[in-house]
Design an enzyme around this catalytic site. Structure first.
Site, PDB file in Angstrom:
ATOM      1  N   TYR A 137       1.035  -1.202  -0.083  1.00 19.76           N
ATOM      2  CA  TYR A 137      -0.162   0.044   0.008  1.00 19.76           C
ATOM      3  C   TYR A 137       0.905   1.284  -0.067  1.00 19.76           C
ATOM      4  O   TYR A 137       1.612   1.487   1.010  1.00 19.76           O
ATOM      5  CB  TYR A 137      -0.834  -0.044   1.342  1.00 19.76           C
ATOM      6  N   LYS A 166      -1.268  -1.297  -4.251  1.00 16.42           N
ATOM      7  CA  LYS A 166      -2.276  -0.222  -4.114  1.00 16.42           C
ATOM      8  C   LYS A 166      -1.647   1.179  -4.297  1.00 16.42           C
ATOM      9  O   LYS A 166      -1.051   1.675  -3.181  1.00 16.42           O
ATOM     10  CB  LYS A 166      -3.080  -0.488  -2.873  1.00 16.42           C
TER      11      LYS A 166
END
Length: 300
Positions: A137, A166
């Site tokens: 992330y 992400k």
């Protein structure tokens, strides 16, 4: 685990709180099931939207336990792994794996933004502590730590369990940079609600979504139509949805998304301090956006 686990709409689940401030596990289970029934392919609890930084270690593990029990084999539970310390993040990753999580979304540490050497060591410690597939992330806006395309490529090349990224820097060009370095080695995902159609045009195949908590059917329709037909196929739906989606990209996005849930009778706006529910003119402006969207909600 197949990379298909990451390709579709995955809610960044809000954490519901009861009137006494405790986690509302009954609603959490019901809410997660509704998301999957609407066409979402998994759930990500314990992220920024899940108010993870305000949850205790035991609360986090209990949330994962509830979701795994609720969803069974129908969809994976992919908890966020974020912590002040590397040691606690490693312990949380192991605990979530033991509870039946099927993947992990690994965050940089809360509060401490530093150099690549330390960030890399933190990430590698978590990744090598578990056998689960990992979603990296990158959200420098929230965490003040930016994984560059070259750094993402280095981690992906060294750690085969990293299956997806992400990418939430807000810079749509980053997606092309990553692909230039490692091709299709990683599934590209976005966590920015109001950039999903643009992300799909740049190779994104997964969306960790926010307003999906209140509008799962519309979110899945938006994603699938834009994926299959591009902007032309989704222009009207996107135009309707954008004012709501933009509530996901401001500092009080947790409060605003929970308020949206409350307005559609799928949750409560209760948040955990230091967050407070929005009031006054700020609340009025948000309610106007939400109520206008509900009145003009399109037929799917």
């Amino acid at each position: 685990m197949s990379k298909s686990m990451w390709q579709g709409v995955i809610p960044a689940l809000t954490t519901p709180f009861a009137a006494d401030g405790e986690v509302d596990h009954a609603f959490l289970a019901k809410h997660a099931k509704w998301q999957i029934e609407a066409g979402c392919i998994g759930v990500v609890p314990l992220g920024s939207l899940g108010e993870s930084a305000t949850l205790s270690f035991d609360e986090k593990v209990a949330i994962v336990r509830t979701l795994v029990k609720a969803l069974g084999d129908t969809a994976p539970v992919i908890p966020g792994i974020g912590s002040l310390s590397t040691d606690e993040a490693v312990r949380l990753a192991k605990a979530c794996e033991a509870e039946g999580a099927r993947g992990l979304m690994v965050l940089p540490p809360y509060a401490y933004s530093t150099d690549w050497k330390e960030m890399s060591a933190h990430f590698r410690a978590i990744a090598t502590a578990t056998k689960l597939p990992i979603l990296l992330y990158n959200n420098p806006i929230a965490y003040k730590t930016d994984f560059t395309a070259a750094q993402i490529a280095e981690l992906a090349n060294d750690l085969p369990q990293i299956e997806a990224i992400k990418e939430s820097s807000g810079d749509i060009r980053r997606l092309a940079d990553i692909q230039a370095l490692i091709g299709d080695r990683l599934v590209l995902m976005t966590g920015i609600d109001d950039a999903i159609v643009e992300g799909l045009a740049m190779g994104v195949t997964g969306w960790i979504a926010g307003q999906v908590n209140a509008f799962p059917h519309e979110s899945v329709a938006l994603f699938e139509r834009a994926r299959d037909g591009g902007y032309d196929a989704v222009k009207d739906l996107y135009s309707w949805f954008l004012p709501l989606l933009r509530l996901d990209t401001v500092p009080k996005f947790v409060q605003l998304i929970k308020l949206t849930q409350q307005c559609v009778d799928w949750g409560d706006e209760r948040v955990r301090a230091p967050r407070l529910v929005v009031e006054g003119a700020e609340r009025d402006a948000a309610l106007k956006v939400i109520e206008d969207a509900i009145k003009s909600r399109p037929e799917l």
